[in-house]
Design a protein around this motif. Structure first.
Motif, PDB file in Angstrom:
ATOM      1  N   THR A 135      33.886  41.920  31.886  1.00  0.00           N
ATOM      2  CA  THR A 135      35.032  42.331  32.716  1.00  0.00           C
ATOM      3  C   THR A 135      35.970  43.285  31.987  1.00  0.00           C
ATOM      4  O   THR A 135      37.086  43.513  32.443  1.00  0.00           O
ATOM      5  CB  THR A 135      35.815  41.095  33.181  1.00  0.00           C
ATOM      6  OG1 THR A 135      36.284  40.380  32.025  1.00  0.00           O
ATOM      7  CG2 THR A 135      34.939  40.176  34.022  1.00  0.00           C
ATOM      8  N   SER A 183      40.409  45.727  36.395  1.00  0.00           N
ATOM      9  CA  SER A 183      41.745  45.196  36.692  1.00  0.00           C
ATOM     10  C   SER A 183      41.753  43.683  36.587  1.00  0.00           C
ATOM     11  O   SER A 183      40.727  43.018  36.793  1.00  0.00           O
ATOM     12  CB  SER A 183      42.182  45.630  38.083  1.00  0.00           C
ATOM     13  OG  SER A 183      41.372  45.013  39.071  1.00  0.00           O
ATOM     14  N   ALA A 184      42.943  43.121  36.270  1.00  0.00           N
ATOM     15  CA  ALA A 184      43.052  41.681  36.037  1.00  0.00           C
ATOM     16  C   ALA A 184      42.600  40.883  37.252  1.00  0.00           C
ATOM     17  O   ALA A 184      41.912  39.858  37.127  1.00  0.00           O
ATOM     18  CB  ALA A 184      44.497  41.321  35.669  1.00  0.00           C
ATOM     19  N   GLU A 185      42.962  41.340  38.449  1.00  0.00           N
ATOM     20  CA  GLU A 185      42.593  40.599  39.663  1.00  0.00           C
ATOM     21  C   GLU A 185      41.087  40.591  39.863  1.00  0.00           C
ATOM     22  O   GLU A 185      40.481  39.541  40.126  1.00  0.00           O
ATOM     23  CB  GLU A 185      43.287  41.240  40.868  1.00  0.00           C
ATOM     24  CG  GLU A 185      42.990  40.513  42.182  1.00  0.00           C
ATOM     25  CD  GLU A 185      43.698  41.161  43.363  1.00  0.00           C
ATOM     26  OE1 GLU A 185      43.448  40.732  44.504  1.00  0.00           O
ATOM     27  OE2 GLU A 185      44.503  42.095  43.135  1.00  0.00           O
ATOM     28  N   ASP A 186      40.459  41.778  39.738  1.00  0.00           N
ATOM     29  CA  ASP A 186      39.011  41.843  39.910  1.00  0.00           C
ATOM     30  C   ASP A 186      38.274  41.108  38.790  1.00  0.00           C
ATOM     31  O   ASP A 186      37.237  40.475  39.023  1.00  0.00           O
ATOM     32  CB  ASP A 186      38.551  43.303  39.954  1.00  0.00           C
ATOM     33  CG  ASP A 186      38.989  43.999  41.232  1.00  0.00           C
ATOM     34  OD1 ASP A 186      39.391  43.301  42.173  1.00  0.00           O
ATOM     35  OD2 ASP A 186      38.927  45.247  41.275  1.00  0.00           O
ATOM     36  N   ALA A 217      39.292  38.478  37.197  1.00  0.00           N
ATOM     37  CA  ALA A 217      39.358  37.044  37.468  1.00  0.00           C
ATOM     38  C   ALA A 217      38.310  36.636  38.491  1.00  0.00           C
ATOM     39  O   ALA A 217      37.678  35.575  38.373  1.00  0.00           O
ATOM     40  CB  ALA A 217      40.765  36.675  37.946  1.00  0.00           C
ATOM     41  N   GLY A 218      38.121  37.464  39.508  1.00  0.00           N
ATOM     42  CA  GLY A 218      37.115  37.150  40.516  1.00  0.00           C
ATOM     43  C   GLY A 218      35.709  37.162  39.948  1.00  0.00           C
ATOM     44  O   GLY A 218      34.879  36.289  40.267  1.00  0.00           O
ATOM     45  N   GLU A 267      39.787  38.133  27.871  1.00  0.00           N
ATOM     46  CA  GLU A 267      40.718  37.844  28.960  1.00  0.00           C
ATOM     47  C   GLU A 267      41.325  36.450  28.788  1.00  0.00           C
ATOM     48  O   GLU A 267      40.636  35.481  28.458  1.00  0.00           O
ATOM     49  CB  GLU A 267      39.994  37.915  30.311  1.00  0.00           C
ATOM     50  CG  GLU A 267      39.345  39.252  30.612  1.00  0.00           C
ATOM     51  CD  GLU A 267      40.359  40.318  30.968  1.00  0.00           C
ATOM     52  OE1 GLU A 267      41.538  39.955  31.235  1.00  0.00           O
ATOM     53  OE2 GLU A 267      40.003  41.505  30.965  1.00  0.00           O
TER      54      GLU A 267
END
Length: 514
Positions: free
Chosen positions: A477, A481-484, A486-487, A512
């Protein structure tokens, strides 16, 4: 010859290059002998027309030497570059099609050095070894026969001199070059330089930048010293050739004086012959060293290309319990304990430079541990056949190579038999479905055709296309981006996995935070 076979070079392909080089030096040999005849014949002051043919021949031989030298360079270099292209293509194709997992070698580090340095040695083998030695053999035979026709004892003396400069001296040069380990030192320097340039930001962030620079500087110094030590035997080799040439000329002159028949042209040709005959032996010491280095490259490339038929490990997972106990890796001071049951997922978090990548390489059996043990199915990794281990455990590092070809072929690196539906499933899962709808889209510049985030997603899709029961993923990862991110981590940690295997063991290392 196996290295040439890998490169698609046939024996008859070398004939033209050797022939052109032989004609070049035979022209020089003939020019020298003819000069001896012309000098002695002119001393007798015959009518000038008696010398006209010889004078014209001297000019023709002088011109032909330059022409055939150019042709020899043109033919040999064209053959060498074509062989290099073929060898690289076959090696990449072999690794990409290898279901035993040797695709991990398409990353930076030692594997890339093998692909670059070892494959490039095929050009030195052809241009600087095989062609010079073939030319020397042809010219030596012609010179010995010519001297033997003039005086059998002179032919014997010339032949003995050729044995010294053509056999004994190259053997001594190879022995000295092996002790210098020039090829190994050069490869170590290439690895150190590549690491410091490619990972400089991470090393600086971990406070290791200065230490890595010092290590690279030391590797450079060792490579330079090894180069000097390897070249040092060439000076005695040149001296031996010079002494052999002079000694042979003196002995043949003495033989000519003792057996003089009253024909000055005969004496002039016989005395001049050894002066040109040894010219073809000037590169034999270096040629022997290049051939010896090519043999080492051939052994390493054979290991990379061996077993490309693949070994299936597609049985039940219970036998693939991965454990590490009190593990100390080659890099980093942390002690690791890993207990990964079949089908289990594990995420390891830590700052850059803490040794996470080295941990994955150690769990995959690619780097030996400093201490502790790693087992798969209760067996030590060292006791498992490499092809079976690579088929069971697949590591995908952060710096894996992306090729300047289609998306489809880049995904097939991990699994040559993967179908289009599986590829589209993995691309959708990593967020590239809309962008990579056309699997035949060509990445003209390889990784340069993508953003950093797209590159990471595509490499993750490649890993999911693999059919290995155990996946080891390095920073999947990063640059996302942090949101993607995390997913994607949630998918790798808990959700059903897309791709070739929905049920498999996964180890993910990432910087992360939770």
């Amino acid at each position: 010859m196996r290295l040439l076979h890998f490169a698609g070079v046939r024996r008859r392909d070398l004939v033209l290059a050797v022939l052109a080089g032989s004609v070049t030096l035979l022209s020089a040999l003939s020019l020298t002998v003819l000069s001896g005849w012309l000098i002695t014949r002119a001393w007798e002051m015959p009518p000038v027309l008696d010398l006209s043919v010889a004078i014209t021949a001297v000019r023709a031989l002088g011109i032909s030497r330059a022409v055939f030298r150019y042709l020899e360079r043109l033919v040999s270099h064209r053959l060498a570059l074509s062989a290099l292209t073929t060898l690289r293509s076959r090696l990449f194709t072999s690794l990409a099609a290898d279901s035993s997992g040797r695709g991990h070698l398409l990353t930076r580090g030692d594997g890339l050095v093998a692909l670059v340095s070892d494959t490039e040695r095929v050009t030195d083998l052809i241009v600087r070894s095989i062609v010079p030695r073939g030319v020397a053999l042809v010219v030596s035979v012609a010179a010995v026969l010519g001297a033997g026709l003039l005086q059998p004892l002179a032919g014997l003396v010339l032949g003995l001199g050729f044995l010294v400069t053509g056999v004994a001296v190259p053997r001594l040069a190879v022995k000295a070059a092996r002790s210098a380990r020039r090829a190994d030192a050069a490869d170590d320097w290439s690895v150190a330089l590549d690491e410091i340039l490619d990972n400089r930001i991470e090393f600086e962030a971990a406070g290791l930048g200065d230490a890595r620079i010092r290590a690279s500087t030391a590797a450079s110094a060792r490579s330079s010293l090894a180069q000097v030590a390897s070249d040092r035997p060439l000076a005695p080799a040149a001296a031996a050739r010079a002494w052999s040439t002079g000694l042979a000329a003196v002995i043949i002159l003495a033989i000519g004086a003792l057996t003089y028949t009253g024909d000055p042209m005969w004496l002039g040709m016989m005395v001049m012959l050894p002066l040109a005959g040894f010219e073809s032996h000037g590169q034999l010491a270096a040629a022997a060293i290049h051939a010896d280095e090519a043999r080492g490259a051939e052994r390493r490339l054979s290991e990379l290309m061996a077993g490309t038929g693949g070994v299936s490990m597609s049985g039940d997972l219970p036998g693939l319990h991965l454990r590490a106990h009190d593990l100390r890796c080659a890099f980093g001071e942390r002690t690791w304990d890993v207990d990964l049951a079949p089908g289990e997922r594990l995420i390891i978090r830590g700052p850059s430079g803490s040794g996470k990548t080295t941990l994955l390489l150690t769990l995959a059996g690619l780097v030996p541990p400093r201490s502790g043990e790693v087992t798969l199915g209760g067996r030590d990794l060292a006791a498992i056949a490499p092809e079976r281990l690579r088929a069971a455990v697949r590591v995908h590092t952060e710096d894996e190579w992306l090729f300047a070809t289609t998306i489809r072929e880049n995904l097939r690196v991990a699994n040559p038999t993967v179908d289009d539906a599986t590829m589209r499933e993995t691309l959708d899962a990593v967020g590239l479905g809309a962008w990579a709808g056309d699997l035949d889209l060509v990445l003209a510049d390889g990784a340069g055709s993508l953003s950093s985030g797209q590159r990471r997603r595509l490499l993750l899709a490649r890993a999911l296309c693999s059919d290995a029961p155990v996946l080891l993923l390095d920073e999947p990862t990063a640059h996302i981006s942090a949101e993607d991110a995390a997913g994607l981590l949630a998918m790798l940690e808990r959700d059903p996995l897309p791709g070739a295997r929905a049920d498999r063991s996964v180890v993910v290392v990432t910087h992360e935070e939770q």
